[in-house]
Design an enzyme around this catalytic site. Structure first.
Site, mmCIF file in Angstrom:
data_model
loop_
_atom_site.group_PDB
_atom_site.id
_atom_site.type_symbol
_atom_site.label_atom_id
_atom_site.label_comp_id
_atom_site.label_asym_id
_atom_site.label_seq_id
_atom_site.Cartn_x
_atom_site.Cartn_y
_atom_site.Cartn_z
ATOM 1 N N HIS A 125 3.890 -4.436 -2.318
ATOM 2 C CA HIS A 125 4.518 -5.712 -2.693
ATOM 3 C C HIS A 125 5.880 -5.475 -3.371
ATOM 4 O O HIS A 125 6.900 -6.033 -2.956
ATOM 5 C CB HIS A 125 3.569 -6.470 -3.627
ATOM 6 C CG HIS A 125 4.096 -7.779 -4.101
ATOM 7 N ND1 HIS A 125 3.668 -8.975 -3.584
ATOM 8 C CD2 HIS A 125 5.023 -8.106 -5.040
ATOM 9 C CE1 HIS A 125 4.301 -9.968 -4.183
ATOM 10 N NE2 HIS A 125 5.140 -9.466 -5.077
ATOM 11 N N GLU A 126 5.888 -4.641 -4.399
ATOM 12 C CA GLU A 126 7.147 -4.446 -5.134
ATOM 13 C C GLU A 126 8.183 -3.738 -4.271
ATOM 14 O O GLU A 126 9.355 -4.097 -4.290
ATOM 15 C CB GLU A 126 6.904 -3.655 -6.434
ATOM 16 C CG GLU A 126 6.208 -4.443 -7.526
ATOM 17 C CD GLU A 126 6.871 -5.780 -7.885
ATOM 18 O OE1 GLU A 126 8.111 -5.911 -7.789
ATOM 19 O OE2 GLU A 126 6.133 -6.721 -8.260
ATOM 20 N N HIS B 115 10.000 -6.030 -1.974
ATOM 21 C CA HIS B 115 11.131 -6.784 -2.534
ATOM 22 C C HIS B 115 12.446 -6.025 -2.335
ATOM 23 O O HIS B 115 13.488 -6.634 -2.093
ATOM 24 C CB HIS B 115 10.936 -7.045 -4.022
ATOM 25 C CG HIS B 115 9.949 -8.141 -4.315
ATOM 26 N ND1 HIS B 115 10.017 -9.376 -3.707
ATOM 27 C CD2 HIS B 115 8.896 -8.194 -5.188
ATOM 28 C CE1 HIS B 115 9.027 -10.150 -4.181
ATOM 29 N NE2 HIS B 115 8.333 -9.449 -5.061
ATOM 30 N N HIS C 90 8.730 -13.731 -2.079
ATOM 31 C CA HIS C 90 7.319 -14.105 -2.116
ATOM 32 C C HIS C 90 6.976 -14.984 -0.922
ATOM 33 O O HIS C 90 7.777 -15.829 -0.519
ATOM 34 C CB HIS C 90 6.992 -14.826 -3.432
ATOM 35 C CG HIS C 90 6.957 -13.865 -4.583
ATOM 36 N ND1 HIS C 90 7.262 -14.214 -5.866
ATOM 37 C CD2 HIS C 90 6.653 -12.536 -4.623
ATOM 38 C CE1 HIS C 90 7.140 -13.161 -6.651
ATOM 39 N NE2 HIS C 90 6.784 -12.118 -5.922
ATOM 40 N N CYS C 91 5.789 -14.778 -0.399
ATOM 41 C CA CYS C 91 5.388 -15.472 0.825
ATOM 42 C C CYS C 91 4.324 -16.518 0.483
ATOM 43 O O CYS C 91 3.480 -16.296 -0.386
ATOM 44 C CB CYS C 91 4.811 -14.434 1.797
ATOM 45 S SG CYS C 91 4.178 -15.156 3.309
ATOM 46 N N CYS D 271 -1.020 -12.772 2.736
ATOM 47 C CA CYS D 271 0.068 -11.797 2.942
ATOM 48 C C CYS D 271 0.258 -10.971 1.681
ATOM 49 O O CYS D 271 0.150 -11.474 0.568
ATOM 50 C CB CYS D 271 1.360 -12.535 3.279
ATOM 51 S SG CYS D 271 2.794 -11.447 3.403
ATOM 52 N N CYS E 169 2.174 -10.564 6.563
ATOM 53 C CA CYS E 169 1.960 -11.583 7.597
ATOM 54 C C CYS E 169 3.032 -11.399 8.686
ATOM 55 O O CYS E 169 3.976 -10.624 8.507
ATOM 56 C CB CYS E 169 2.050 -12.986 6.992
ATOM 57 S SG CYS E 169 3.729 -13.459 6.547
ATOM 58 N N CYS F 155 6.699 -11.955 7.476
ATOM 59 C CA CYS F 155 7.253 -10.907 6.622
ATOM 60 C C CYS F 155 7.440 -9.606 7.421
ATOM 61 O O CYS F 155 8.378 -8.856 7.184
ATOM 62 C CB CYS F 155 6.378 -10.692 5.394
ATOM 63 S SG CYS F 155 6.410 -12.145 4.326
#
Lengths: 447, 186
Positions: free
Chosen positions: B134-135, B138, B144-145, B150, B169, B172
């Site tokens: 996640h990080e 970025h 953010h989704c 996701c 997803c 993304c």
């Protein structure tokens, strides 16, 4: 979750920066102001959905800023940021119209949920207006006329491309008749027995456009009480016209690309793939090549859309068509209003030939409609075309700025057939600002 | 002189961390982002970022130092720490990243809370992997989704982290592919 335009007002740099960075990761567009005074200057130029406003600042206090903000635009949601120990001031702010308050440092989920709540509420308010606009959209542009060389070339192109099944991209300024050209292509194509389904992509917020295009299953979101077919399904065997394609979000561009590649899609909340057979015609007044360079429009989608393309010429480049168009509109509006006006004076025609028509054929259509309404005799005179008469070319000296703004907004809306997106573009303000001004001035669309 | 190959992601454990977990994060990052991931400690002391009153570490300051200390040809950097992180306006953060920039960091501190019925270690490792992707996502310009499944979905709690999947997803994924193509000129 949707995204918002947010202004952070805090005199501490570190607070502004850390909050801005956090919110940008959610896709929000964030600006920062170091004081209330600067914030008010920024609010003069830009409309924000949400203000995150520190209560205790050097100079103008948060409460004073809140008061001034709401005097100018009561629809901005203001969230007060307060330190431990100043909750009573925050409550005072709530009484003065603040949406809510947060005590710093605040829990990240608390901030996220509050912003989500504000966006949802604002979207619901806008939704009502957007839907009204969509249902009321008039399609008075029923025929294409023109003897100019430029229009003859367009007619020939339409004849040539109608028989193919290729995707077409029509570009051109607002009011040049892109939608009309799309309808003409459909009516001359082998799909003419099928439906012509038009979607104004600029008229919907993202989540509504998604459901409008793809449809939704019952329960896909809070208001989805029943399942609904999207316009893609409705366009089966016919033509799907995507107007203002340059306005769609990156997410929607990904979805559309997929649909264009395999003609298979899913309803929102649906798991069953749906196949539909339709031809796509898209239109835009945007420079998509520039949008690709700005990374706001996908190149791969552009290539998919731009199989065949042509430009609708602006009216100023085909002035020889003005008489035939003006007379056509005159006949129609005098019939519709049961008025016996059947001529346009030479002087009025000269005025029209001299004018540049930035709003193109739609502006001409509106001007003739107005002339029929205000005209007294059987002949349209220059003074019946108020936008050309000398007294209307200068600004009135006895009106307030607000009165002039209201009149100007109304003129632009009427000239653009109450298309909010186009009117907002011309006025160089965003749609939500325009909606807010319509509400504030009590401007109503005639039924 | 450092001779790191271009397009390498640096995975930088701060302090001594569970080697099994670090290796697992490395493997998953390689799979998702498609670049070689090199383990390289860049920092061993976070005192400079400690807020003594809050007893937490200011993640923005750590990101700046990670960015400065990493080899210039490192494509992206992910720091992993066991300390609790914050940014001044918020009570805590699970991680922070320079959106579309180079540096990111995750904190394992709040991921240990055992909520499920399975193995606590498995649960903790899975959360750590998700937060790492996640990080780092970025830094590849992913925001953010809204899809709760996701991996780029913002989670309010560890329960939310557990609920989301460990993959991107399709939106993304496409946006990541675009960004990678832009970065590599492919």
């Amino acid at each position: 979750m949707g995204t918002a335009k947010i202004l952070i007002v805090d005199d501490e740099l570190i607070m502004r920066e850390s909050l801005a960075g956090w919110l940008e990761r959610d896709g929000h567009r964030v600006d920062k102001a170091p004081s209330g005074e600067v914030a008010l200057e920024m609010l003069e130029k830009t409309r924000y959905d949400i203000l995150l406003l520190d209560i205790k600042m050097d100079g103008m206090s948060g409460l004073e800023v809140l008061k001034r903000v709401h005097e100018n635009d009561p629809h901005v949601a203001v969230v007060m940021i307060t330190a431990y120990g100043s909750v009573s001031t925050a409550i005072e702010a709530m009484k003065s119209g603040a949406f809510d308050y947060l005590m710093k440092p605040f829990d990240p989920s608390e901030l996220g949920l509050l912003i989500e709540k504000i966006i949802d509420r604002q979207a619901r308010d806008l939704e009502t207006l957007f839907l009204k606009e969509e249902y009321r959209e008039r399609t008075r542009f029923e025929s294409m006329l023109g003897q100019s060389r430029a229009m003859q070339e367009v007619f020939n192109l339409i004849e040539d491309v109608a028989t193919t099944d290729s995707t077409i991209l029509i570009t051109g300024e607002t009011g040049t008749g892109k939608g009309l050209a799309a309808k003409a292509i459909h009516s001359k194509s082998p799909r003419c027995g099928g439906p012509f389904v038009a979607v104004n992509c600029g008229a919907f917020p993202e989540h509504l456009l998604e459901s409008e295009l793809f449809g939704h299953q019952k329960g896909a979101f809070t208001d989805a009480k029943t399942s609904k077919k999207g316009r893609l399904e409705l366009a089966h065997d016919g033509t799907l016209f995507l107007d203002e394609i340059g306005e769609i979000s990156m997410r929607m561009q990904i979805d559309l690309l997929r649909v264009m590649e395999d003609r298979i899609f899913y309803r929102v909340g649906g798991t069953q793939p749906i196949e539909a057979d339709f031809r796509v015609i898209a239109a835009t007044n945007k420079d998509l090549a520039q949008a690709i360079r700005d990374r706001t429009f996908r190149q791969d989608l552009f290539y998919r859309l731009n199989v065949i393309s042509f430009v609708m010429p602006p009216l100023r480049d085909r002035k020889e068509d003005i008489p035939i168009l003006a007379e056509h509109f005159l006949r129609r509006f005098s019939q519709e209003s049961n008025k016996n006006i059947d001529k346009i004076s030479r002087e009025a025609m000269d005025e029209m030939m001299l004018y540049e028509w930035p709003g193109n054929v739609r502006e001409l259509e509106n001007a003739i409609e107005r002339a029929v309404v205000v005209g007294k005799g059987r002949t349209v005179q220059p003074e019946d075309l108020p936008i050309f008469s000398p007294e209307h070319r200068t600004m009135p000296v006895d009106k307030s700025l607000q009165e002039i703004e209201k009149t100007h907004i109304l003129t632009i809306l009427e000239e653009n057939d109450w298309n909010i997106k186009k009117s907002a573009d011309i006025l160089q303000i965003d749609r939500s600002t325009l909606y807010s001004k319509i509400k504030r001035y009590g401007i109503r669309r005639p039924d | 002189m450092n001779t790191q190959p271009a397009h390498t992601i640096i995975l930088s454990p701060i302090e001594a961390l569970d080697r099994v977990l670090v290796d697992r994060i490395r493997g998953e990052l390689t799979k998702v982002f498609g670049f070689p991931v090199k383990i390289m400690p860049l920092l061993d002391d976070l005192t400079f970022a400690l807020d003594r009153q809050r007893r937490q570490y200011h993640s923005t300051l750590i990101l700046e130092v990670l960015d400065r200390e990493a080899p210039p040809d490192a494509l992206k950097i992910l720091g992993v720490t066991g300390q609790d992180l914050f940014i001044p306006i918020l009570t805590h953060v699970y991680g922070e990243a320079h959106l579309g920039g180079r540096a990111s960091i995750i904190s394992l501190n709040r991921l240990k809370e055992h909520t499920g019925s399975g193995s606590p270690e498995k649960e903790y490792h899975e959360r750590a992997v998700k937060e790492a992707i996640h990080e780092l996502g970025h830094t590849f310009n992913l925001r953010h989704c809204k899809d709760p499944a996701c991996i780029m979905h913002y989670c309010h709690s560890v329960a939310d982290v557990d609920r989301k999947s460990d993959h991107l997803c399709r939106y993304c994924r496409t946006l990541l592919k675009d960004e990678i193509e832009r970065l590599t000129g492919r």
